[in-house]
Design a protein around this motif. Structure first.
Motif, PDB file in Angstrom:
ATOM      1  N   LEU A 114      -5.669  13.463  61.078  1.00  0.00           N
ATOM      2  CA  LEU A 114      -4.218  13.290  61.099  1.00  0.00           C
ATOM      3  C   LEU A 114      -3.522  14.543  60.581  1.00  0.00           C
ATOM      4  N   PHE A 115      -4.065  15.178  59.529  1.00  0.00           N
ATOM      5  CA  PHE A 115      -3.476  16.434  59.054  1.00  0.00           C
ATOM      6  C   PHE A 115      -3.428  17.453  60.196  1.00  0.00           C
ATOM      7  N   GLU A 116      -4.541  17.561  60.921  1.00  0.00           N
ATOM      8  CA  GLU A 116      -4.613  18.536  62.010  1.00  0.00           C
ATOM      9  C   GLU A 116      -3.684  18.177  63.162  1.00  0.00           C
ATOM     10  N   GLU A 117      -3.488  16.893  63.393  1.00  0.00           N
ATOM     11  CA  GLU A 117      -2.562  16.457  64.444  1.00  0.00           C
ATOM     12  C   GLU A 117      -1.115  16.761  64.065  1.00  0.00           C
ATOM     13  N   VAL A 118      -0.759  16.451  62.843  1.00  0.00           N
ATOM     14  CA  VAL A 118       0.614  16.652  62.385  1.00  0.00           C
ATOM     15  C   VAL A 118       0.926  18.136  62.239  1.00  0.00           C
ATOM     16  N   TYR A 119      -0.059  18.918  61.804  1.00  0.00           N
ATOM     17  CA  TYR A 119       0.115  20.363  61.598  1.00  0.00           C
ATOM     18  C   TYR A 119      -0.850  21.117  62.506  1.00  0.00           C
ATOM     19  N   PRO A 120      -0.502  21.298  63.793  1.00  0.00           N
ATOM     20  CA  PRO A 120      -1.436  21.921  64.727  1.00  0.00           C
ATOM     21  C   PRO A 120      -1.821  23.362  64.362  1.00  0.00           C
ATOM     22  N   ASP A 121      -0.970  24.048  63.593  1.00  0.00           N
ATOM     23  CA  ASP A 121      -1.289  25.421  63.184  1.00  0.00           C
ATOM     24  C   ASP A 121      -1.956  25.475  61.811  1.00  0.00           C
ATOM     25  N   PHE A 122      -2.347  24.338  61.311  1.00  0.00           N
ATOM     26  CA  PHE A 122      -2.910  24.193  59.974  1.00  0.00           C
ATOM     27  C   PHE A 122      -4.069  25.159  59.748  1.00  0.00           C
ATOM     28  N   GLU A 123      -5.013  25.170  60.659  1.00  0.00           N
ATOM     29  CA  GLU A 123      -6.209  25.991  60.496  1.00  0.00           C
ATOM     30  C   GLU A 123      -5.860  27.475  60.407  1.00  0.00           C
ATOM     31  N   SER A 124      -4.878  27.909  61.177  1.00  0.00           N
ATOM     32  CA  SER A 124      -4.513  29.334  61.161  1.00  0.00           C
ATOM     33  C   SER A 124      -3.678  29.700  59.928  1.00  0.00           C
ATOM     34  N   ARG A 125      -3.017  28.721  59.325  1.00  0.00           N
ATOM     35  CA  ARG A 125      -2.175  28.990  58.145  1.00  0.00           C
ATOM     36  C   ARG A 125      -2.944  28.994  56.837  1.00  0.00           C
ATOM     37  N   VAL A 126      -4.083  28.332  56.813  1.00  0.00           N
ATOM     38  CA  VAL A 126      -4.822  28.163  55.561  1.00  0.00           C
ATOM     39  C   VAL A 126      -5.986  29.161  55.512  1.00  0.00           C
ATOM     40  N   PRO A 127      -5.919  30.100  54.535  1.00  0.00           N
ATOM     41  CA  PRO A 127      -7.055  31.021  54.378  1.00  0.00           C
ATOM     42  C   PRO A 127      -8.308  30.235  53.993  1.00  0.00           C
ATOM     43  N   PHE A 128      -9.438  30.664  54.477  1.00  0.00           N
ATOM     44  CA  PHE A 128     -10.714  30.014  54.164  1.00  0.00           C
ATOM     45  C   PHE A 128     -10.642  28.517  54.485  1.00  0.00           C
ATOM     46  N   TYR A 129     -10.173  28.220  55.681  1.00  0.00           N
ATOM     47  CA  TYR A 129      -9.928  26.847  56.124  1.00  0.00           C
ATOM     48  C   TYR A 129     -11.153  25.936  55.932  1.00  0.00           C
ATOM     49  N   SER A 130     -12.317  26.374  56.353  1.00  0.00           N
ATOM     50  CA  SER A 130     -13.520  25.523  56.265  1.00  0.00           C
ATOM     51  C   SER A 130     -13.844  25.160  54.825  1.00  0.00           C
ATOM     52  N   GLU A 131     -13.731  26.137  53.929  1.00  0.00           N
ATOM     53  CA  GLU A 131     -13.994  25.880  52.515  1.00  0.00           C
ATOM     54  C   GLU A 131     -12.948  24.934  51.934  1.00  0.00           C
ATOM     55  N   TYR A 132     -11.681  25.151  52.324  1.00  0.00           N
ATOM     56  CA  TYR A 132     -10.604  24.288  51.849  1.00  0.00           C
ATOM     57  C   TYR A 132     -10.832  22.848  52.309  1.00  0.00           C
ATOM     58  N   LYS A 133     -11.145  22.687  53.585  1.00  0.00           N
ATOM     59  CA  LYS A 133     -11.388  21.346  54.128  1.00  0.00           C
ATOM     60  C   LYS A 133     -12.542  20.677  53.386  1.00  0.00           C
ATOM     61  N   GLU A 134     -13.627  21.394  53.164  1.00  0.00           N
ATOM     62  CA  GLU A 134     -14.782  20.831  52.468  1.00  0.00           C
ATOM     63  C   GLU A 134     -14.410  20.416  51.046  1.00  0.00           C
ATOM     64  N   LYS A 135     -13.617  21.247  50.365  1.00  0.00           N
ATOM     65  CA  LYS A 135     -13.193  20.922  48.997  1.00  0.00           C
ATOM     66  C   LYS A 135     -12.356  19.641  48.977  1.00  0.00           C
ATOM     67  N   VAL A 136     -11.390  19.549  49.884  1.00  0.00           N
ATOM     68  CA  VAL A 136     -10.525  18.369  49.925  1.00  0.00           C
ATOM     69  C   VAL A 136     -11.345  17.119  50.230  1.00  0.00           C
ATOM     70  N   LEU A 137     -12.185  17.200  51.257  1.00  0.00           N
ATOM     71  CA  LEU A 137     -12.961  16.018  51.649  1.00  0.00           C
ATOM     72  C   LEU A 137     -13.959  15.584  50.577  1.00  0.00           C
ATOM     73  N   SER A 138     -14.439  16.519  49.778  1.00  0.00           N
ATOM     74  CA  SER A 138     -15.455  16.152  48.789  1.00  0.00           C
ATOM     75  C   SER A 138     -14.887  15.862  47.401  1.00  0.00           C
ATOM     76  N   LYS A 139     -13.723  16.424  47.070  1.00  0.00           N
ATOM     77  CA  LYS A 139     -13.230  16.305  45.691  1.00  0.00           C
ATOM     78  C   LYS A 139     -11.884  15.594  45.532  1.00  0.00           C
ATOM     79  N   ALA A 140     -11.045  15.595  46.554  1.00  0.00           N
ATOM     80  CA  ALA A 140      -9.716  14.976  46.431  1.00  0.00           C
ATOM     81  C   ALA A 140      -9.800  13.470  46.648  1.00  0.00           C
ATOM     82  N   LEU A 141      -8.826  12.770  46.098  1.00  0.00           N
ATOM     83  CA  LEU A 141      -8.628  11.368  46.450  1.00  0.00           C
ATOM     84  C   LEU A 141      -7.794  11.372  47.719  1.00  0.00           C
TER      85      LEU A 141
END
Length: 145
Positions: free
Chosen positions: A19-46
């Motif tokens: 849903l984040f990617e759907e709502v923000y289609p440019d999300f991946e290009s705006r976030v430095p180190f996107y893969s690491e950020y995604k992994e951190k959120v999915l593993s550590k955030a509520l």
């Protein structure tokens, strides 16, 4: 009716992330180190999601583990364009605040882009206030819980 659920397993977390990617289609290009950020959120955030008729309409990802400053941090919030103004974002934000308080947090902080007027109005409507400049393009907003 809006149901708020916690994303607990990987499939729920991935669905929420979609849903984040759907709502923000440019999300991946705006976030430095996107893969690491995604992994951190999915593993550590509520991650909470708002569901209507079995379909995810909104998502919030946040951290409430900073026992030093006792500040919870919203890293992402998104509501589908077609589901905005139905109260989903406010309900998710309220549940985030409730959980943060239960975990001993005293403040809630987030970063928002300066040019995102709709988000800034939404946050102000939920008592978040300008805290300080985060970068040339963004600011931190905060509220006491």
């Amino acid at each position: 009716m809006i149901r708020v659920l916690t994303a607990e397993d990987n499939s729920q977390k991935e669905a929420a992330w979609s849903l984040f990617e759907e709502v923000y289609p440019d999300f991946e290009s705006r976030v430095p180190f996107y893969s690491e950020y995604k992994e951190k959120v999915l593993s550590k955030a509520l991650i909470l999601y708002g569901e209507v008729d079995g379909s995810i309409k909104g998502v919030i990802a946040f951290y409430c583990n900073d026992s030093g400053s006792r500040t919870a941090y919203i890293t992402q919030i998104a509501v589908k364009e077609t589901s905005r103004r139905l109260g989903i974002g406010g309900i998710l934000l309220g549940k985030c605040e409730e959980i943060s308080l239960q975990k001993g947090m005293r403040y809630l902080r987030l970063e928002v882009r300066n040019d995102n007027a709709n988000a800034i109005r939404f946050y102000q409507g939920h008592s978040l206030q300008f805290e300080k400049k985060a970068s040339e393009k963004s600011m931190y907003m905060i509220k006491s819980l």
